[in-house]
Scaffold this motif. Sequence first.
Motif, short mmCIF file in Angstrom:
data_model
loop_
_atom_site.label_atom_id
_atom_site.label_comp_id
_atom_site.label_asym_id
_atom_site.label_seq_id
_atom_site.Cartn_x
_atom_site.Cartn_y
_atom_site.Cartn_z
N THR A 21 0.75 -1.27 -0.01
CA THR A 21 -0.03 0.05 -0.02
C THR A 21 0.84 1.36 -0.10
O THR A 21 0.84 2.12 -0.83
CB THR A 21 -0.99 -0.06 1.10
OG1 THR A 21 -1.76 -1.15 1.14
CG2 THR A 21 -1.69 1.20 1.34
N ARG A 22 1.98 1.30 0.92
CA ARG A 22 2.80 2.32 0.79
C ARG A 22 3.59 2.46 -0.43
O ARG A 22 3.77 3.68 -0.84
CB ARG A 22 3.78 2.22 2.15
CG ARG A 22 4.64 3.54 2.49
CD ARG A 22 4.99 3.56 3.91
NE ARG A 22 5.76 4.74 4.01
CZ ARG A 22 7.12 4.67 4.61
NH1 ARG A 22 7.52 3.49 5.01
NH2 ARG A 22 7.62 5.64 4.65
N LEU A 23 4.05 1.47 -1.01
CA LEU A 23 4.70 1.67 -2.23
C LEU A 23 3.80 2.24 -3.40
O LEU A 23 4.32 3.25 -4.02
CB LEU A 23 5.24 0.08 -2.79
CG LEU A 23 6.54 -0.30 -2.03
CD1 LEU A 23 6.62 -1.50 -2.71
CD2 LEU A 23 7.77 0.53 -2.56
N ARG A 24 2.58 1.89 -3.47
CA ARG A 24 1.57 2.35 -4.29
C ARG A 24 1.17 3.67 -4.12
O ARG A 24 1.29 4.69 -5.08
CB ARG A 24 0.33 1.53 -4.32
CG ARG A 24 0.55 0.23 -4.90
CD ARG A 24 -0.38 -0.70 -4.70
NE ARG A 24 -0.42 -2.14 -5.01
CZ ARG A 24 -0.69 -2.76 -6.19
NH1 ARG A 24 -0.99 -2.01 -7.05
NH2 ARG A 24 -0.56 -3.91 -6.21
N SER A 27 4.42 6.20 -4.77
CA SER A 27 4.92 6.22 -6.29
C SER A 27 3.53 6.63 -7.22
O SER A 27 3.78 6.71 -8.36
CB SER A 27 5.45 4.82 -6.64
OG SER A 27 4.19 4.09 -6.71
N GLY A 28 2.35 6.97 -6.65
CA GLY A 28 1.18 7.21 -7.57
C GLY A 28 0.78 6.17 -8.44
O GLY A 28 0.36 6.25 -9.34
N GLY A 29 0.89 5.08 -7.70
CA GLY A 29 0.64 3.67 -8.54
C GLY A 29 1.59 3.07 -9.46
O GLY A 29 1.25 2.12 -10.05
N LYS A 30 2.76 3.72 -9.28
CA LYS A 30 4.01 3.38 -10.34
C LYS A 30 4.57 1.91 -9.71
O LYS A 30 5.13 1.23 -10.66
CB LYS A 30 4.74 4.26 -10.68
CG LYS A 30 4.24 5.60 -11.53
CD LYS A 30 5.28 6.49 -11.65
CE LYS A 30 4.66 7.61 -12.40
NZ LYS A 30 5.41 8.67 -12.52
N ALA A 64 15.53 1.86 -3.12
CA ALA A 64 16.18 2.00 -4.47
C ALA A 64 14.79 1.97 -5.45
O ALA A 64 14.79 2.60 -6.32
CB ALA A 64 16.84 0.62 -4.93
N ILE A 65 13.73 1.24 -5.01
CA ILE A 65 12.27 1.28 -5.83
C ILE A 65 11.49 2.51 -5.51
O ILE A 65 11.22 3.11 -6.62
CB ILE A 65 11.61 0.03 -5.32
CG1 ILE A 65 12.25 -1.27 -5.78
CG2 ILE A 65 10.22 0.22 -6.08
CD1 ILE A 65 11.73 -2.53 -5.14
N GLN A 66 11.50 2.93 -4.39
CA GLN A 66 10.72 4.12 -4.03
C GLN A 66 11.33 4.78 -2.76
O GLN A 66 11.09 4.28 -1.52
CB GLN A 66 9.13 3.61 -3.77
CG GLN A 66 8.27 5.13 -3.48
CD GLN A 66 8.39 5.97 -4.35
OE1 GLN A 66 8.14 5.84 -5.76
NE2 GLN A 66 8.63 7.30 -4.35
#
Length: 74
Positions: A21-24, A27-30, A64-66
């Motif tokens: 959920t936090r990654l989404r 990142s705005g869903g990216k 590294a991802i977000q």
Amino acid sequence: NYQRSVDFYAEGTLLWLDVDTRLRELSGGKHSIDDFTHAFHGVDGDSIVPRPYTFDDVVATLEAIQPGDWRGEP
């Protein structure tokens, strides 16, 4: 207590759901947990040798991802 007799806890599922959920959100869903999984558990050719990891390794991959406060330090 019966769940605590194994090496993993059902609560871990909720932790990774929160990470997804936090990654989404950040990142705005990216990005999603799928991006983390591919980056963290990537395959080294035909090697099936287990690779140990630390909390710092998990945090570094998430960063590294977000970028975000993945360590959760005050």
